[in-house]
Design an enzyme around this catalytic site. Structure first.
Site, PDB file in Angstrom:
ATOM      1  N   GLU A 281       0.683  -1.835   0.337  1.00 23.92           N
ATOM      2  CA  GLU A 281       0.032   0.111   0.001  1.00 23.92           C
ATOM      3  C   GLU A 281       1.370   1.047  -0.273  1.00 23.92           C
ATOM      4  OE1 GLU A 281      -3.297   0.208   2.454  1.00 23.92           O
ATOM      5  OE2 GLU A 281      -3.337  -2.486   2.661  1.00 23.92           O
TER       6      GLU A 281
ATOM      7  N   MET B  97     -10.106  -4.251  -1.588  1.00 21.38           N
ATOM      8  CA  MET B  97     -10.379  -3.882   0.416  1.00 21.38           C
ATOM      9  C   MET B  97     -11.431  -2.203  -0.112  1.00 21.38           C
ATOM     10  SD  MET B  97      -6.875  -3.122   1.287  1.00 21.38           S
ATOM     11  CE  MET B  97      -5.719  -2.585   0.330  1.00 21.38           C
ATOM     12  N   THR B  98     -12.985  -3.269   0.116  1.00 20.43           N
ATOM     13  CA  THR B  98     -13.972  -1.569  -0.003  1.00 20.43           C
ATOM     14  C   THR B  98     -14.653  -1.462   1.525  1.00 20.43           C
ATOM     15  OG1 THR B  98     -14.893  -4.333  -0.541  1.00 20.43           O
ATOM     16  CG2 THR B  98     -14.701  -2.198  -2.637  1.00 20.43           C
ATOM     17  N   TYR B  99     -13.561  -1.004   2.007  1.00 22.32           N
ATOM     18  CA  TYR B  99     -14.203  -0.505   3.876  1.00 22.32           C
ATOM     19  C   TYR B  99     -13.168   0.720   3.832  1.00 22.32           C
ATOM     20  CZ  TYR B  99     -10.844  -4.836   3.761  1.00 22.32           C
ATOM     21  OH  TYR B  99      -9.788  -5.555   3.710  1.00 22.32           O
ATOM     22  N   GLU B 100     -13.482   1.398   4.775  1.00 24.57           N
ATOM     23  CA  GLU B 100     -12.586   2.390   5.647  1.00 24.57           C
ATOM     24  C   GLU B 100     -12.857   3.961   5.033  1.00 24.57           C
ATOM     25  OE1 GLU B 100     -10.538   2.706   8.381  1.00 24.57           O
ATOM     26  OE2 GLU B 100     -11.386   0.474   8.986  1.00 24.57           O
TER      27      GLU B 100
ATOM     28  N   TRP C 247     -12.163  -8.415   6.671  1.00 24.45           N
ATOM     29  CA  TRP C 247     -11.421  -7.825   7.596  1.00 24.45           C
ATOM     30  C   TRP C 247     -11.834  -7.096   8.709  1.00 24.45           C
ATOM     31  CZ3 TRP C 247      -6.469  -7.386   7.673  1.00 24.45           C
ATOM     32  CH2 TRP C 247      -5.743  -6.450   8.219  1.00 24.45           C
TER      33      TRP C 247
END
Length: 380
Positions: free
Chosen positions: A169, A232-235, A357
């Site tokens: 990342e 990473m479909t969050y945050e 996650w």
């Protein structure tokens, strides 16, 4: 399974009577701590006969863990029957191509007992470092890449991992092509040895999206090179940002609409966060939200006697309350409704599956609904 949203004046007895199930069955399914205290807007899973007709979609399910040792092992045991893969977070890369160590022996034993494919997760960042420079050091040197891949193979052979998940990342945009070449190099080394290679991708909505999180993540290249990707479909609701849904479905849809144009659907794992957040209001820069389980979110709604609301666009539940010091809070979390909405999206887009996650935050409704919606593939 059915989902019931508590209305004013309802009790557990009236709800159980309506559906023809016992109160104890509802308590067990939702792990209710105090059955006498429900709040308006609370979503309950009702363990009735499944409404699903025909065969259920078969999917892969992955989960990351951040706890290690016996704690991590227990988390894997608790939900092991629902998992295809497990990824411990994390083996961190080092500037010389080395790797940090991880207390994963007990976790690997749990994974083996539950027939879960263990996948080694590696990353360049930490809680205190973005890792951009470290990624550049590795990606700019074929010699260091070869050393890193040799070290990864050594750990996998020693411990029994069956693949590697590469989660680089904050990679400099200028390193985009170097990153793609590293993925290809990894595949060229791992596949002949029988190991899989996957990657974790930031949630992009176009190939031209700007920003350090996005530019070096080449969706088309990852989709072509690796065996599968974790989106990473969050945050969106970041712990250091203002209060909002953590995984708003309207935003996730934009990511998927782009992703499926350049990545094969059978290579995409939908990222699903299973934790809640509590923000103090008004938001002040530098302030950090509290992160906890969905069960704790319900406890707080009950404690402060506030109704739970549901955002129909984000498809996420939330509520506000005032604490003992007179401070306003806003809590966003997941419930049976939001979980079902995410499962429906996985079906609608015909994706490979789901990646959670992170384990360690109890969410009993999720696992019951997951099993009700899908057949979970076991690859070993």
């Amino acid at each position: 399974m059915q989902i019931h949203v508590v209305k004013e004046g309802e009790t557990l007895w009236t709800i159980s009577h309506h559906y023809g199930v016992t109160m104890n069955e509802i308590v067990a399914a939702n792990q209710l701590e105090n059955p006498d205290k429900l709040v308006i807007g609370q979503a309950l899973v009702i363990p009735t006969i499944s409404q699903t007709t025909g065969p259920k979609p078969v999917i892969d399910v992955n989960a990351y863990t951040i706890n290690t040792g016996e704690t991590g092992a227990k988390e894997i045991q608790e939900v092991g029957k629902y998992l295809t893969y497990w990824m411990p977070f994390v083996y961190s890369i080092q500037e010389d191509g080395g790797l940090t160590s991880l207390d994963d022996t007990a976790m690997l034993q749990s994974a083996s007992a539950e027939r879960i494919v263990p996948i080694m997760a590696i990353t360049n960042f930490s809680a205190t470092a973005a890792g951009s420079g470290l990624a550049h050091t590795i990606l700019a040197s074929s010699e260091l890449q070869d050393k890193l891949l040799t070290n990864i193979l050594s750990v996998m052979k020693e411990k029994g991992y069956q693949g590697v998940n590469i989660d680089f990342e904050n990679v400099f945009p200028a390193d985009r092509e170097n990153y793609n070449q590293f993925l290809q190099r990894a595949v060229d080394r791992m596949h002949p040895e029988g190991y899989s290679v996957s990657s974790a991708l930031a949630p992009k909505i176009s190939g031209e999206q700007k920003g350090l999180l996005y530019e070096a993540h080449d969706y088309e290249a990852h989709g072509r090179i690796v065996d599968f990707v974790v989106l990473m479909t969050y945050e969106w609701g970041y712990r250091r940002g203002p209060a909002q849904a953590i995984s708003p479905l309207n935003e996730i849809k934009r990511v998927l609409d782009y992703a499926v144009t350049v990545i094969p659907r059978d290579k995409i794992l939908f990222g699903f966060q299973i934790y809640a957040r509590d923000w103090l209001l008004p938001f002040v820069q530098g302030q950090e939200a509290e992160t906890f389980s969905q069960q704790e979110a319900i406890r707080r709604a009950v404690q402060y006697k506030v109704a739970i609301q549901y955002d129909p666009i984000a498809k996420s539940p939330f509520f506000r309350y005032t604490d003992e010091q007179g401070r306003q809070h806003e809590v966003w979390f997941e419930d049976a409704r939001s979980a079902q909405a995410k499962f429906d999206m996985v079906k609608d887009y015909h994706l490979r599956g789901i990646s959670y996650w992170v384990l360690g935050y109890p969410f009993p409704q999720n696992w019951l609904l997951l099993e009700d919606n899908f057949t979970i593939r076991k690859r070993i």
